[in-house]
Write an enzyme that holds these catalytic residues in place. Structure first.
Site, short mmCIF file in Angstrom:
data_model
loop_
_atom_site.label_atom_id
_atom_site.label_comp_id
_atom_site.label_asym_id
_atom_site.label_seq_id
_atom_site.Cartn_x
_atom_site.Cartn_y
_atom_site.Cartn_z
N LYS A 87 39.51 33.28 74.78
CA LYS A 87 39.94 34.20 73.72
C LYS A 87 38.74 34.37 72.80
O LYS A 87 38.38 33.46 72.06
CB LYS A 87 41.14 33.63 72.96
CG LYS A 87 41.68 34.61 71.92
CD LYS A 87 42.75 34.02 71.06
CE LYS A 87 42.55 34.50 69.62
NZ LYS A 87 43.49 33.89 68.69
N GLY A 103 46.90 34.56 60.04
CA GLY A 103 47.59 33.68 59.10
C GLY A 103 48.28 34.38 57.94
O GLY A 103 48.87 33.73 57.09
N ALA A 133 47.71 37.60 65.99
CA ALA A 133 47.41 37.46 64.56
C ALA A 133 48.32 38.29 63.67
O ALA A 133 48.64 39.44 63.97
CB ALA A 133 45.97 37.82 64.24
N GLY A 134 48.74 37.68 62.58
CA GLY A 134 49.48 38.38 61.54
C GLY A 134 50.99 38.38 61.71
O GLY A 134 51.72 38.80 60.83
N ASN A 173 51.00 31.60 66.01
CA ASN A 173 50.66 30.22 65.69
C ASN A 173 51.26 29.82 64.35
O ASN A 173 52.25 29.11 64.27
CB ASN A 173 49.15 30.02 65.69
CG ASN A 173 48.76 28.55 65.52
OD1 ASN A 173 49.59 27.69 65.25
ND2 ASN A 173 47.50 28.25 65.69
N THR A 174 50.70 30.38 63.27
CA THR A 174 51.10 29.96 61.93
C THR A 174 52.60 30.12 61.68
O THR A 174 53.24 29.25 61.08
CB THR A 174 50.30 30.75 60.86
OG1 THR A 174 48.92 30.70 61.21
CG2 THR A 174 50.50 30.16 59.48
#
Lengths: 65, 289
Positions: B120, B181, B208-209, B230-231
């Site tokens: 990635k 994040g 992301a986001g 993830n977050t």
């Protein structure tokens, strides 16, 4: 010999990258190495001499996104 | 119905198995996957919660990274052992790399340690938004592809950058939904729709986001092939329950997309038949009065 390992200044005796890993207790660890921002394969570490002022990176697996 | 969903539903009824989802594999660089959710491994409260969340999310791919470690401290080895126990495929990242050379070297180190050609690729160009430097990204992707890597570039929704990444040999793209994040969801739905429409055959993974299961479902309803989170999972009050919620949202969104969403309209349209309504005459009388 003065070199930088993972950003820290160190005085080491090792003459090669392989010897440096042994000197720093990384011998059996799953690590990947770079010398002066160039990747050095595991099998090439023994033939990779170190010189004064070199910058070595020793990286291990870590959590990531 | 799109893409044989009807046949899959019939197969479900016949076999009692989940063909609707299982019969709709995602193929990334020739690898067939049944889960369309990818999970990051960062920021979990503990390794045990990470393991349980990954199991609850039913993911087949997790992202990992490489970082410096001091000698003797075996944190890296312990983490790597935990990931191997999960039995999932790993997608190493070049997170935080600011330049082409740094990203390429990190990718080469990751390939050796994780024993995979997948990477990635992140080349970050701006500090506040962690926005990809698409110029560096294209350059690094070309170098890595020539070197035998299978590159998953973390990119923006920019169509021209996407075209150039495909030209550099990428077979998968990972456009951002919002800054890493931030949890803002799909910041630019118009551009993401355009990206989807321009590259109908390219696997596109929203990376992301993503902050909530509804964001993931929205991305899947838009036709994106998968979502990486993830977050939103790791930082939830209950990461294991949130992992499950994300798995359900991705499945719901994907199935909704395949079932072909209705077109939105501005005016109301009664869903109950108007003809045969009781007291219709009274309503007409009122209208005349």
């Amino acid at each position: 010999m003065h070199i930088h390992v993972n950003g820290k200044a160190l005085d080491v005796a090792a003459a090669t990258l392989a010897a440096l890993l042994a000197e720093l207790d990384y011998e059996d660890a799953a690590v990947a190495t770079a010398l002066n921002q160039m990747f050095v394969r595991r099998r090439d570490r023994g033939d990779t001499p170190l010189k004064e002022g070199d910058a070595v990176e020793i990286l291990t697996p870590r959590q990531g996104g | 119905m799109k893409a044989d969903l009807k046949a899959d539903l019939a197969a479900d009824r016949e076999t009692g198995k989940d063909a609707v989802f299982g019969g709709d594999p995602l193929t990334l660089y020739g690898v067939e996957l049944s889960s369309r959710l990818l999970a990051g491994t960062g920021q979990y409260p503990s390794p045990a919660i990470l393991s349980r969340a990954i199991a609850a999310a039913r993911v087949e791919i997790v992202t990992v990274s490489l970082r410096r470690e001091s000698g003797g401290n075996q944190a890296g080895a312990r983490f790597w052992a935990l990931i191997r126990d999960l039995g999932v495929r790993v997608l190493p990242n070049t997170a935080g790399c600011r330049g082409v050379k740094e990203a390429v070297t990190t990718a080469q180190m990751a390939r050796e340690i994780f024993d995979t050609a997948w990477i990635k690729l992140e080349v970050i160009g701006e500090e506040d938004t962690l926005q990809p430097d698409v110029f560096g990204l294209v350059e690094a992707a070309a170098i890595l592809t020539r070197d035998g890597f299978q590159v998953f570039p973390y990119t923006t929704e920019d169509l021209v950058a996407a075209e150039k990444l495909l030209g550099a040999g990428c077979e998968v793209l990972m456009p951002w939904g919002a800054p890493i994040g931030s949890g803002r969801g799909l910041n630019n739905p118009y551009a993401l729709r355009s990206l989807r429409a321009h590259f109908p055959q390219v696997p596109l993974i929203i990376d992301a986001g993503i902050g909530a299961p509804s964001h993931a479902a929205a991305a899947m309803e838009m036709g994106f092939d998968a979502v990486l989170s993830n977050t939103a999972i790791a930082k939830a009050g209950d990461p294991v329950a949130m992992a499950r919620a994300f798995a359900l949202a991705v499945e719901a969104g994907r199935t909704g997309y395949r079932a072909d969403l209705m077109q939105a309209r501005d005016m109301a349209a009664p869903s109950t038949p108007v003809i045969g309504r009781a007291f219709n005459d009274l309503a007409n009388d009122r209208a005349r009065a």
